[in-house]
Design an enzyme around this catalytic site. Structure first.
Site, PDB file in Angstrom:
ATOM      1  N   HIS A  38       0.813  -1.217   0.000  1.00 18.48           N
ATOM      2  CA  HIS A  38       0.000   0.000   0.000  1.00 18.48           C
ATOM      3  C   HIS A  38       0.850   1.272   0.000  1.00 18.48           C
ATOM      4  CE1 HIS A  38       0.247  -0.188   4.520  1.00 18.48           C
ATOM      5  NE2 HIS A  38       0.218   1.137   4.390  1.00 18.48           N
ATOM      6  N   ASP A  68       0.202  -7.514   1.457  1.00 19.72           N
ATOM      7  CA  ASP A  68       0.584  -6.110   1.624  1.00 19.72           C
ATOM      8  C   ASP A  68       2.098  -5.941   1.696  1.00 19.72           C
ATOM      9  OD1 ASP A  68       0.149  -3.380   1.799  1.00 19.72           O
ATOM     10  OD2 ASP A  68      -0.063  -3.401   3.988  1.00 19.72           O
ATOM     11  N   SER A 147       4.284   2.696   7.912  1.00 15.94           N
ATOM     12  CA  SER A 147       4.026   1.532   7.066  1.00 15.94           C
ATOM     13  C   SER A 147       5.265   1.152   6.274  1.00 15.94           C
ATOM     14  CB  SER A 147       2.887   1.822   6.089  1.00 15.94           C
ATOM     15  OG  SER A 147       1.670   1.936   6.764  1.00 15.94           O
TER      16      SER A 147
END
Length: 191
Positions: A38, A68, A147
Site C-alpha cells: 500500500h 501487503d 508503514s
C-alpha cells in the site's frame, strides 16, 4: 524513508500530483528494500531517502498485494556502504515479548517506538477489502508513515513489517499490526 508521487487526472486541471510517504527496510547490499504494497500502490515515482541523507529513485520489482508487501530496488554507487537488516523469526513470538517499531510517522524521519506483542494470528481487513491473516498485533506506536518499516525484536532482528493501525481518528490508539517476517520471507522468494 519512501516517498511516492502519483498523478490523478482531473478533467479541468489535468494531471494533479499526489504524494505519499512510508518506510522501508534494506534487506541486502544490492539495494533491495522491503516495504508494504500500500506504500507504493499506484505510484508513478518512488524516491528512497537513506539514513545518510542520500536519495535514490526506486523501481518496484515485486508486489504481493494479498500480504501487503512489495520490494523496491535502488541502484547504489559501486562502493556505497549500507546497513542491511538481519532477519529474525516470527514463528515463536510470544504475547508480552518486547518489540521496537522504526519508521517515519507524519514526516518525522527515523523514529523509534517500543511496546510489546499484544496478540498473534490476527486477521486484518485492508482498505481494498482483502483479508491478511496471521498479523502481529503490537502496542508499539504505529502511525501513518510507519508503514513498511521494521518491527524488531529486542536483539534488533526483523520480526515483522509495520503495516497498519486500528483507529477511529487517524492516530495511534495502541493497536498496530505488522506482517510477520515469515510471510515476508515467502514473498521475497516469489520475487
Amino acid at each position: 524513508n519512501i516517498t511516492t508521487e502519483m498523478y490523478q487526472y482531473n478533467i479541468v486541471l489535468g494531471a494533479v500530483p499526489e504524494s505519499g510517504t512510508g518506510s522501508g527496510t534494506i534487506i541486502d547490499i544490492q539495494g533491495h528494500i522491503l516495504t508494504n504494497y500500500h506504500v507504493i500502490e499506484g505510484a508513478n515515482e518512488v524516491i528512497v531517502s537513506l539514513y545518510d541523507g542520500s536519495s535514490y529513485t526506486g523501481t518496484v520489482i515485486g508486489k504481493d498485494r494479498e500480504n501487503d508487501l512489495a520490494i523496491v530496488k535502488i541502484e547504489l554507487e559501486e562502493n556505497k556502504e549500507i546497513t542491511t537488516i538481519e532477519f529474525g523469526s516470527s514463528a515463536n513470538l510470544k504475547v508480552g515479548q518486547r518489540v521496537l517499531a522504526i519508521g517515519n510517522p507524519f514526516g518525522y524521519d527515523r523514529t523509534l517506538t517500543t511496546g510489546i506483542v499484544s496478540g498473534l494470528g490476527r486477521p486484518i481487513r485492508t482498505d481494498n477489502n482483502l483479508i491478511i491473516l496471521n498479523m502481529i498485533q503490537t502496542d508499539a506506536s504505529i502511525n501513518p508513515g510507519n508503514s513498511g518499516g521494521p518491527l524488531l525484536d529486542s536483539r534488533g532482528k526483523l520480526i515483522g513489517i509495520n503495516s497498519s493501525i486500528y483507529t477511529n481518528n487517524g492516530g495511534s490508539v495502541g493497536i498496530g499490526f505488522a506482517v510477520p517476517v515469515e510471510t515476508a520471507k515467502c514473498s521475497i522468494l516469489l520475487f
